[in-house]
Scaffold this active site. Structure first.
Site, PDB file in Angstrom:
ATOM      1  N   GLY A 107      15.595  73.343 -41.826  1.00 32.23           N
ATOM      2  CA  GLY A 107      15.789  73.994 -43.119  1.00 32.23           C
ATOM      3  C   GLY A 107      16.808  73.298 -44.011  1.00 32.23           C
ATOM      4  N   HIS A 148      14.155  79.702 -30.320  1.00 25.52           N
ATOM      5  CA  HIS A 148      14.418  79.048 -31.602  1.00 25.52           C
ATOM      6  C   HIS A 148      15.931  79.048 -31.843  1.00 25.52           C
ATOM      7  CE1 HIS A 148      14.525  78.228 -35.877  1.00 25.52           C
ATOM      8  NE2 HIS A 148      13.289  77.762 -35.757  1.00 25.52           N
ATOM      9  N   ASN A 202       5.999  78.353 -38.438  1.00 27.77           N
ATOM     10  CA  ASN A 202       6.953  79.435 -38.187  1.00 27.77           C
ATOM     11  C   ASN A 202       7.340  80.038 -39.537  1.00 27.77           C
ATOM     12  OD1 ASN A 202       9.080  81.073 -37.489  1.00 27.77           O
ATOM     13  ND2 ASN A 202      10.468  79.402 -36.925  1.00 27.77           N
ATOM     14  N   SER A 248      12.567  70.161 -40.901  1.00 30.50           N
ATOM     15  CA  SER A 248      12.245  69.641 -42.233  1.00 30.50           C
ATOM     16  C   SER A 248      11.041  68.701 -42.247  1.00 30.50           C
ATOM     17  CB  SER A 248      13.465  68.973 -42.864  1.00 30.50           C
ATOM     18  OG  SER A 248      14.515  69.909 -43.000  1.00 30.50           O
ATOM     19  N   GLU A 250      13.916  70.514 -31.688  1.00 37.47           N
ATOM     20  CA  GLU A 250      14.330  70.756 -33.068  1.00 37.47           C
ATOM     21  C   GLU A 250      15.829  70.523 -33.219  1.00 37.47           C
ATOM     22  OE1 GLU A 250      11.482  73.641 -35.106  1.00 37.47           O
ATOM     23  OE2 GLU A 250      12.825  74.878 -33.932  1.00 37.47           O
ATOM     24  N   GLU A 292      17.670  79.645 -34.345  1.00 38.98           N
ATOM     25  CA  GLU A 292      18.185  80.805 -35.094  1.00 38.98           C
ATOM     26  C   GLU A 292      18.370  81.999 -34.169  1.00 38.98           C
ATOM     27  OE1 GLU A 292      15.162  80.666 -38.135  1.00 38.98           O
ATOM     28  OE2 GLU A 292      16.009  78.770 -38.827  1.00 38.98           O
ATOM     29  N   LYS A 295       9.130  82.530 -40.093  1.00 41.39           N
ATOM     30  CA  LYS A 295      10.447  83.194 -40.038  1.00 41.39           C
ATOM     31  C   LYS A 295      10.339  84.577 -40.699  1.00 41.39           C
ATOM     32  CE  LYS A 295      12.513  78.669 -40.102  1.00 41.39           C
ATOM     33  NZ  LYS A 295      13.736  77.894 -40.124  1.00 41.39           N
TER      34      LYS A 295
HETATM   35  C1  PEP Z   1      11.749  75.779 -37.800  1.00 36.97           C
HETATM   36  O1  PEP Z   1      12.106  76.859 -38.245  1.00 36.97           O
HETATM   37  O2  PEP Z   1      11.394  75.706 -36.616  1.00 36.97           O
HETATM   38  C2  PEP Z   1      11.800  74.620 -38.680  1.00 36.97           C
HETATM   39  C3  PEP Z   1      11.532  73.440 -38.175  1.00 36.97           C
HETATM   40  O3  PEP Z   1      12.098  74.848 -40.005  1.00 36.97           O
HETATM   41  P1  PEP Z   1      11.999  73.776 -41.220  1.00 36.97           P
HETATM   42  O4  PEP Z   1      10.660  73.094 -41.070  1.00 36.97           O
HETATM   43  O5  PEP Z   1      12.078  74.610 -42.447  1.00 36.97           O
HETATM   44  O6  PEP Z   1      13.119  72.832 -41.043  1.00 36.97           O
END
Ligand code: PEP
Length: 253
Positions: free
Chosen positions: A176, A98, A9, A216, A170, A100, A11
């Site tokens: 992040g 997601h 992803n 992460s 998630e 976000e 973003k």
């Molecule tokens: C994500 O945006 O779905 C995500 C898991 O981000 P990160 O790996 O940066 O934590």
């Protein structure tokens, strides 16, 4: 047998040249390093979709996905992009729900039901995201919270449609932040979510559903997380912007 999937992803990152460079590196490494049995999905921002697809071409098991789609089929919705447009530009997957988008764009479970419908009606595979914020984890109600996200957005689907869904768990506190759920915490949730799916769609359907972990994930922790029996891959944010890191995660199965 459920699929092993690693989805990147991006973003809202990378300009045209950076996106082309990253994709070229990934495509070349993917071919050179002879990746087998892992479905890889690149999910760039909308404007990158077509040029990224051109670089991916017909590379087996390497697919294009979007980070979002409209809940509407077509019409006067300025700034929106429909699932049918995505499909026509070569996308096969779409990330929906997601955290976000849930947080900053106020996407509700109800709205996501409509987005899932659009995706399925247009032949896109939804990567449906779910996960709890820190305060819910600390209150110990995370399992019920995430199960409810699945119930409200997905339990109205037919068995045939449900079979096309990929889930991404998630935990928001891990996205992040550099703070990963432990592999045991991931396994515990994935198992609980699979049981929840089985209660509605049956054990076989639940066993065939890929449940990805996101939060992460990096080359240092992916092997441990992917070794868990109910973890079928990852949704990768930050580390998907570095070709070597992304490839090393793909090779962590
Ligand atoms: C994500 O945006 O779905 C995500 C898991 O981000 P990160 O790996 O940066 O934590």
């Amino acid at each position: 047998m459920r699929k092993k999937i690693v989805a990147g992803n991006w973003k809202m990152n990378l300009n045209y040249e950076e996106g082309q460079k990253l994709t070229s590196e990934i495509v070349n490494m993917y071919k050179d390093e002879n990746i087998k049995d892992v479905t890889v999905v690149l999910n760039p921002p909308f404007v990158h979709l077509f040029p990224v697809k051109k670089l991916i071409g017909n590379t087996p098991n390497l697919f294009l996905g979007s980070q979002n789609c409209s809940e509407k089929a077509a019409g006067a919705y300025t700034g929106e992009t429909s699932a049918s447009m995505l499909k026509s530009f070569g996308a096969e997957y779409v990330i929906l729900g997601h955290s976000e988008r849930r947080e900053y764009f106020k996407e509700s479970n109800e709205l996501l039901t409509a987005k899932v419908r659009q995706a399925l009606d247009n032949g896109l595979t939804p990567i449906f995201c779910c996960g709890e914020p820190l305060e819910i984890r600390e209150a110990g109600t995370h399992e019920a919270y995430v199960k409810n996200q699945l119930t409200e957005s997905l339990f109205g689907l037919s068995a045939e449609d449900f079979a096309k869904i990929v889930i991404a768990y998630e935990p928001i506190w891990a996205i992040g932040t550099g703070k990963t759920a432990s592999s045991d915490q991931a396994q515990e949730m994935h198992k609980a979510l699979r049981e929840h799916l089985a209660s509605k769609f049956g054990q076989e359907a639940a066993d065939n559903t890929s449940i990805l972990y996101g939060g992460s994930c990096n080359p240092g922790n992916a092997k441990d997380i992917f070794s868990k029996v109910d973890v079928d891959g990852g949704l990768i944010g930050g580390a998907s912007l570095k070709s070597r890191d992304f490839m090393d995660i793909i090779k962590s199965f």
